[in-house]
Design a protein around this motif. Structure first.
Motif, PDB file in Angstrom:
ATOM      1  N   GLU A   1       0.810  -1.220   0.000  1.00  0.00           N
ATOM      2  CA  GLU A   1       0.000   0.000   0.000  1.00  0.00           C
ATOM      3  C   GLU A   1       0.842   1.268   0.000  1.00  0.00           C
ATOM      4  O   GLU A   1       0.314   2.366  -0.152  1.00  0.00           O
ATOM      5  N   PHE A   2       2.182   1.114   0.183  1.00  0.00           N
ATOM      6  CA  PHE A   2       3.058   2.279   0.288  1.00  0.00           C
ATOM      7  C   PHE A   2       3.912   2.407  -0.972  1.00  0.00           C
ATOM      8  O   PHE A   2       4.334   1.414  -1.558  1.00  0.00           O
ATOM      9  N   GLY A   3       4.190   3.646  -1.372  1.00  0.00           N
ATOM     10  CA  GLY A   3       5.031   3.862  -2.542  1.00  0.00           C
ATOM     11  C   GLY A   3       5.113   5.330  -2.900  1.00  0.00           C
ATOM     12  O   GLY A   3       4.610   6.214  -2.177  1.00  0.00           O
ATOM     13  N   ALA A   4       5.727   5.623  -4.066  1.00  0.00           N
ATOM     14  CA  ALA A   4       5.959   7.007  -4.482  1.00  0.00           C
ATOM     15  C   ALA A   4       4.896   7.535  -5.435  1.00  0.00           C
ATOM     16  O   ALA A   4       4.865   8.726  -5.725  1.00  0.00           O
ATOM     17  N   THR A   5       4.028   6.665  -5.950  1.00  0.00           N
ATOM     18  CA  THR A   5       2.999   7.109  -6.898  1.00  0.00           C
ATOM     19  C   THR A   5       1.824   7.729  -6.154  1.00  0.00           C
ATOM     20  O   THR A   5       1.610   7.462  -4.957  1.00  0.00           O
ATOM     21  N   PRO A   6       1.008   8.558  -6.853  1.00  0.00           N
ATOM     22  CA  PRO A   6      -0.086   9.276  -6.185  1.00  0.00           C
ATOM     23  C   PRO A   6      -1.105   8.374  -5.502  1.00  0.00           C
ATOM     24  O   PRO A   6      -1.753   8.803  -4.534  1.00  0.00           O
ATOM     25  N   ASP A   7      -1.263   7.157  -5.978  1.00  0.00           N
ATOM     26  CA  ASP A   7      -2.263   6.274  -5.387  1.00  0.00           C
ATOM     27  C   ASP A   7      -1.746   5.500  -4.174  1.00  0.00           C
ATOM     28  O   ASP A   7      -2.477   4.684  -3.615  1.00  0.00           O
ATOM     29  N   LYS A   8      -0.493   5.730  -3.799  1.00  0.00           N
ATOM     30  CA  LYS A   8       0.110   5.005  -2.672  1.00  0.00           C
ATOM     31  C   LYS A   8       0.224   5.897  -1.430  1.00  0.00           C
ATOM     32  O   LYS A   8       0.310   7.131  -1.521  1.00  0.00           O
ATOM     33  N   LYS A   9       0.262   5.267  -0.291  1.00  0.00           N
ATOM     34  CA  LYS A   9       0.460   5.993   0.963  1.00  0.00           C
ATOM     35  C   LYS A   9       1.942   6.299   1.173  1.00  0.00           C
ATOM     36  O   LYS A   9       2.811   5.603   0.649  1.00  0.00           O
ATOM     37  N   ARG A  10       2.215   7.328   1.935  1.00  0.00           N
ATOM     38  CA  ARG A  10       3.599   7.674   2.306  1.00  0.00           C
ATOM     39  C   ARG A  10       3.840   7.310   3.773  1.00  0.00           C
ATOM     40  O   ARG A  10       2.939   7.399   4.603  1.00  0.00           O
ATOM     41  N   TYR A  11       5.082   6.901   4.062  1.00  0.00           N
ATOM     42  CA  TYR A  11       5.447   6.650   5.470  1.00  0.00           C
ATOM     43  C   TYR A  11       5.508   7.972   6.231  1.00  0.00           C
ATOM     44  O   TYR A  11       6.046   8.966   5.734  1.00  0.00           O
ATOM     45  N   ARG A  12       4.973   7.988   7.432  1.00  0.00           N
ATOM     46  CA  ARG A  12       4.937   9.227   8.219  1.00  0.00           C
ATOM     47  C   ARG A  12       6.248   9.491   8.960  1.00  0.00           C
ATOM     48  O   ARG A  12       6.699  10.625   9.059  1.00  0.00           O
ATOM     49  N   HIS A  13       6.804   8.466   9.582  1.00  0.00           N
ATOM     50  CA  HIS A  13       8.035   8.607  10.384  1.00  0.00           C
ATOM     51  C   HIS A  13       7.903   9.736  11.402  1.00  0.00           C
ATOM     52  O   HIS A  13       8.758  10.614  11.511  1.00  0.00           O
ATOM     53  N   GLU A  14       6.835   9.676  12.174  1.00  0.00           N
ATOM     54  CA  GLU A  14       6.576  10.670  13.205  1.00  0.00           C
ATOM     55  C   GLU A  14       6.957  10.115  14.578  1.00  0.00           C
ATOM     56  O   GLU A  14       6.523   9.020  14.939  1.00  0.00           O
ATOM     57  N   PRO A  15       7.771  10.829  15.349  1.00  0.00           N
ATOM     58  CA  PRO A  15       8.141  10.346  16.695  1.00  0.00           C
ATOM     59  C   PRO A  15       6.902  10.146  17.565  1.00  0.00           C
ATOM     60  O   PRO A  15       5.950  10.938  17.501  1.00  0.00           O
ATOM     61  N   ILE A  16       6.915   9.081  18.343  1.00  0.00           N
ATOM     62  CA  ILE A  16       5.836   8.828  19.294  1.00  0.00           C
ATOM     63  C   ILE A  16       6.445   8.592  20.670  1.00  0.00           C
ATOM     64  O   ILE A  16       7.663   8.494  20.825  1.00  0.00           O
ATOM     65  N   GLU A  17       5.611   8.480  21.678  1.00  0.00           N
ATOM     66  CA  GLU A  17       6.090   8.288  23.045  1.00  0.00           C
ATOM     67  C   GLU A  17       6.943   7.017  23.134  1.00  0.00           C
ATOM     68  O   GLU A  17       6.535   5.947  22.677  1.00  0.00           O
ATOM     69  N   ALA A  18       8.141   7.160  23.721  1.00  0.00           N
ATOM     70  CA  ALA A  18       9.079   6.037  23.800  1.00  0.00           C
ATOM     71  C   ALA A  18       8.747   5.129  24.978  1.00  0.00           C
ATOM     72  O   ALA A  18       9.586   4.855  25.839  1.00  0.00           O
ATOM     73  N   THR A  19       7.529   4.664  25.020  1.00  0.00           N
ATOM     74  CA  THR A  19       7.084   3.733  26.055  1.00  0.00           C
ATOM     75  C   THR A  19       6.299   2.622  25.390  1.00  0.00           C
ATOM     76  O   THR A  19       5.384   2.885  24.607  1.00  0.00           O
ATOM     77  N   LEU A  20       6.656   1.392  25.702  1.00  0.00           N
ATOM     78  CA  LEU A  20       5.954   0.266  25.097  1.00  0.00           C
ATOM     79  C   LEU A  20       4.523   0.171  25.616  1.00  0.00           C
ATOM     80  O   LEU A  20       4.293   0.276  26.817  1.00  0.00           O
ATOM     81  N   PRO A  21       3.566  -0.035  24.729  1.00  0.00           N
ATOM     82  CA  PRO A  21       2.202  -0.301  25.182  1.00  0.00           C
ATOM     83  C   PRO A  21       2.158  -1.576  26.005  1.00  0.00           C
ATOM     84  O   PRO A  21       2.994  -2.472  25.847  1.00  0.00           O
ATOM     85  N   LEU A  22       1.190  -1.683  26.883  1.00  0.00           N
ATOM     86  CA  LEU A  22       1.072  -2.830  27.787  1.00  0.00           C
ATOM     87  C   LEU A  22       1.029  -4.150  27.027  1.00  0.00           C
ATOM     88  O   LEU A  22       1.627  -5.134  27.445  1.00  0.00           O
ATOM     89  N   ASP A  23       0.364  -4.178  25.878  1.00  0.00           N
ATOM     90  CA  ASP A  23       0.218  -5.438  25.160  1.00  0.00           C
ATOM     91  C   ASP A  23       1.501  -5.884  24.483  1.00  0.00           C
ATOM     92  O   ASP A  23       1.605  -7.001  23.998  1.00  0.00           O
ATOM     93  N   LEU A  24       2.523  -5.019  24.440  1.00  0.00           N
ATOM     94  CA  LEU A  24       3.834  -5.404  23.932  1.00  0.00           C
ATOM     95  C   LEU A  24       4.829  -5.648  25.058  1.00  0.00           C
ATOM     96  O   LEU A  24       5.687  -6.509  24.973  1.00  0.00           O
ATOM     97  N   SER A  25       4.738  -4.848  26.118  1.00  0.00           N
ATOM     98  CA  SER A  25       5.702  -4.960  27.214  1.00  0.00           C
ATOM     99  C   SER A  25       5.325  -6.076  28.189  1.00  0.00           C
ATOM    100  O   SER A  25       6.184  -6.637  28.860  1.00  0.00           O
ATOM    101  N   GLY A  26       4.053  -6.364  28.294  1.00  0.00           N
ATOM    102  CA  GLY A  26       3.622  -7.382  29.248  1.00  0.00           C
ATOM    103  C   GLY A  26       3.657  -6.906  30.678  1.00  0.00           C
ATOM    104  O   GLY A  26       3.551  -7.685  31.608  1.00  0.00           O
ATOM    105  N   ARG A  27       3.834  -5.585  30.873  1.00  0.00           N
ATOM    106  CA  ARG A  27       3.963  -5.061  32.235  1.00  0.00           C
ATOM    107  C   ARG A  27       2.803  -4.171  32.597  1.00  0.00           C
ATOM    108  O   ARG A  27       2.162  -3.597  31.753  1.00  0.00           O
TER     109      ARG A  27
END
Length: 455
Positions: free
Chosen positions: A429-455
Motif C-alpha cells: 500500500e506504500f510507494g511514491a505514486t499518487p495512489d500510494k500511501k507515504r510513510y509518516r516517520h513521526e516520533p511517538i512516546e518512547a514507552t511500550l504499550p502494555l500489550d507489547l511490554s507485558g507489564r
C-alpha cells in the motif's frame, strides 16, 4: 556422568529461552536468593577456597606459581566476602537494562515501530583465577536476562565448583532454571564449547593476550574482550607537578597487575627539568623501575639516580609489564603524544595531566581508546567505579560494547512493529505514486504499550 559440550550449550540455550517470560522482579528475587544461599553455605565455600589456597601455595613454594595469584584467590577476608555479597545486592537494585525503548516512530496511522533492548542470549565467559568472579558474572547475567556458562582458572576450581553449586541451588528455587548458570572446569570442555555457535551467542574472555588471541582464532562465535592493557599517561607542557605525581603514581602503583594500570609515561620536553624530576622521584620512592629514553634518562638529577633507572628498548613501549616497571619517553608536541599513544596503546584507557581545558578536550577526542581521562588515574577504568555494580569484563573493540562491560553491555536490541489497524498493514500500500500511501516517520512516546511490554 558429565555433560558433553553440546549438552551443556543446549541446556543453557533452553534455560535462556524459558527465561524470557521471567519478569525483572523475579530475576532480582533470584539474585537475592543467591545471596542468601551463599550466606548459608559460607563455611563450605571457605573450606573449598582453603583447598585452592593450599594447593596454590604449594605451587608457589615449588616456583611454578606467582605469590600474587594466591592473594587473588583468597576469599577468607571479611572485606572480600562482604564485598562479593554486596555486589549481588547492588546488581539486584540496578535498573533493568532490558525492555528500554531507544527509538519509537509512527510509520502510518495505527502502525508503530519500537526499538527495544533485550538480552544477547547465551554467554560463554572465561576468566582468571579470582573465584568471586563466578558470583559477579552470574549476577550480571541473571539481571540482564542472559544465560551463562563460566570457566574460571584451574587454581580456583574447588571454590568455583561450590560457588556454582550455591547459585544453582538458589536458581532451582526461583523462576529460573538451574542450568541458567553453569560452570565448567576443563580446557577440553572449553574447546568443545567454542564449537557450539548454534547455541552460544557471545564469548567473553578475561585473561592473557595469549588466551584471548587463542579464543579469537578458535571459534566462529563473536568474541568480546581485550588482549592487552597498554595504558599511557601523558604529562603535557602545562601539567601541574603535584597533580602529575598523584595521577602517575596511582596509575602505576595502586595495583600494577591490573589491566588498567599505566605501563607508559609520556613527558612533554618543556617540563623535563621541572615536573619530570619530581614525578621520577615519586615513582622511584615507590620502588618503580623506570625504563627511560635518552632525554628522560638524562633529565633525572644525579641526586635521585637509582639502580631502578635503566635505558629503554623499543620493545618496552609495547610491553604490558603488569608489575612495578614503567616505560618513559619524551615528546616535543601534543600531536606527537597523540600519535604515539594511538600507535602503541591497546585502546584500553589513556590519560592526560594538563591545566589546559582545550588540551584535555582535544585529547579525549583524538585518542582512539575505550577510556580517555583528564587529570585522573587510569585505575578508575572499572565497572564497579563506574557504577555498574560489577563488570563482566573490559572490551577494547569498536562495536556493541566498549570499556568496562556491565549490564548495559550485556543487552542488544530488537525491533517491535505493531499494527492496530483493523485490517493489518501491508507494504504494497506504500510507494511514491499518487495512489500510494507515504510513510509518516513521526516520533511517538518512547514507552511500550502494555500489550507489547507485558507489564
Amino acid at each position: 556422568m558429565s555433560k558433553s559440550a553440546m549438552e551443556t550449550a543446549k541446556a543453557a540455550r533452553l534455560a535462556f529461552e524459558a527465561s524470557q517470560s521471567v519478569s525483572s522482579e523475579e530475576r532480582s528475587a533470584a539474585l537475592l536468593a543467591v545471596r542468601a544461599e551463599l550466606e548459608r553455605q559460607k563455611e563450605k565455600v571457605l573450606e573449598a577456597n582453603k583447598q585452592d589456597m593450599d594447593a596454590a601455595q604449594d605451587q608457589v613454594n615449588a616456583g611454578t606459581l606467582s605469590a600474587s595469584l594466591v592473594k587473588r584467590l583468597d576469599l577468607s577476608s571479611s572485606e572480600k566476602w562482604n564485598s562479593m555479597l554486596q555486589g549481588i545486592t547492588d546488581v539486584a537494585n540496578l535498573p533493568d537494562p532490558t525492555g528500554k525503548v531507544t527509538y519509537a516512530t509512527k510509520l502510518d496511522e495505527g502502525l508503530e515501530l519500537y526499538r527495544v533492548t533485550c538480552p544477547i542470549g547465551v554467554l560463554l565467559v572465561i576468566f582468571e583465577a579470582r573465584p568471586e568472579v563466578v558470583v559477579n558474572i552470574a549476577s550480571l547475567a541473571i539481571k540482564s536476562g542472559n544465560a551463562a556458562i563460566l570457566k574460571g582458572g584451574k587454581e580456583s576450581s574447588n571454590s568455583a565448583k561450590v560457588l556454582a553449586g550455591c547459585i544453582r541451588t538458589a536458581l532451582s528455587q526461583s523462576k529460573l532454571h538451574e542450568d541458567y548458570i553453569q560452570v565448567v572446569q576443563t580446557r577440553e570442555e572449553i574447546s568443545g564449547l567454542l564449537e557450539q555457535d548454534k547455541f552460544i551467542d557471545l564469548v567473553i574472555p578475561r585473561g592473557s593476550n595469549a588466551l584471548v588471541s587463542h579464543i579469537q582464532h578458535a571459534t566462529r562465535i563473536p568474541v568480546m574482550g581485550h588482549a592487552d592493557g597498554l595504558c599511557t599517561v601523558f604529562l603535557d607542557e602545562t601539567a601541574d607537578p603535584t597533580k602529575s605525581c598523584r595521577v602517575v603514581l596511582d596509575s602505576k602503583v595502586n595495583y600494577p597487575a591490573a589491566c588498567n594500570s599505566a605501563e607508559i609515561l609520556l613527558v612533554h620536553s618543556s617540563i623535563l627539568n621541572t615536573v619530570w624530576p619530581r614525578v621520577a622521584s615519586t615513582l622511584l620512592s615507590a620502588k618503580v623501575e623506570l625504563r627511560c629514553d635518552e632525554r628522560t634518562l638524562q633529565s633525572i638529577p644525579s641526586t635521585i639516580s637509582s639502580v631502578n633507572v635503566k635505558p629503554s628498548s623499543t620493545e618496552d613501549y609495547n610491553t604490558e609489564f603488569l608489575s612495578l616497571i614503567m616505560a618513559v619517553k619524551a615528546v616535543d608536541t601534543f600531536d606527537e603524544a597523540v600519535a604515539f599513544i594511538n600507535a602503541h596503546s591497546s585502546h584500553h584507557t589513556d590519560a592526560i595531566v594538563t591545566e589546559s581545558p582545550q588540551n584535555g578536550a582535544l585529547f579525549c577526542r583524538s585518542i582512539d581508546s575505550a577510556g580517555t581521562f583528564v587529570n585522573a588515574s587510569t585505575r578508575f577504568a572499572d565497572g564497579l567505579r563506574y557504577g555498574f555494580g560489577t563488570e563482566v569484563g573490559i572490551s577494547t573493540g569498536r562495536t556493541h560494547a566498549r570499556g568496562p562491560v556491565g549490564l548495559e553491555g550485556l543487552v542488544i536490541y530488537k525491533y517491535l512493529l505493531r499494527s492496530v489497524d483493523g485490517q493489518g498493514h501491508v507494504v504494497g500500500e506504500f510507494g511514491a505514486t499518487p495512489d500510494k500511501k507515504r510513510y509518516r516517520h513521526e516520533p511517538i512516546e518512547a514507552t511500550l504499550p502494555l500489550d507489547l511490554s507485558g507489564r
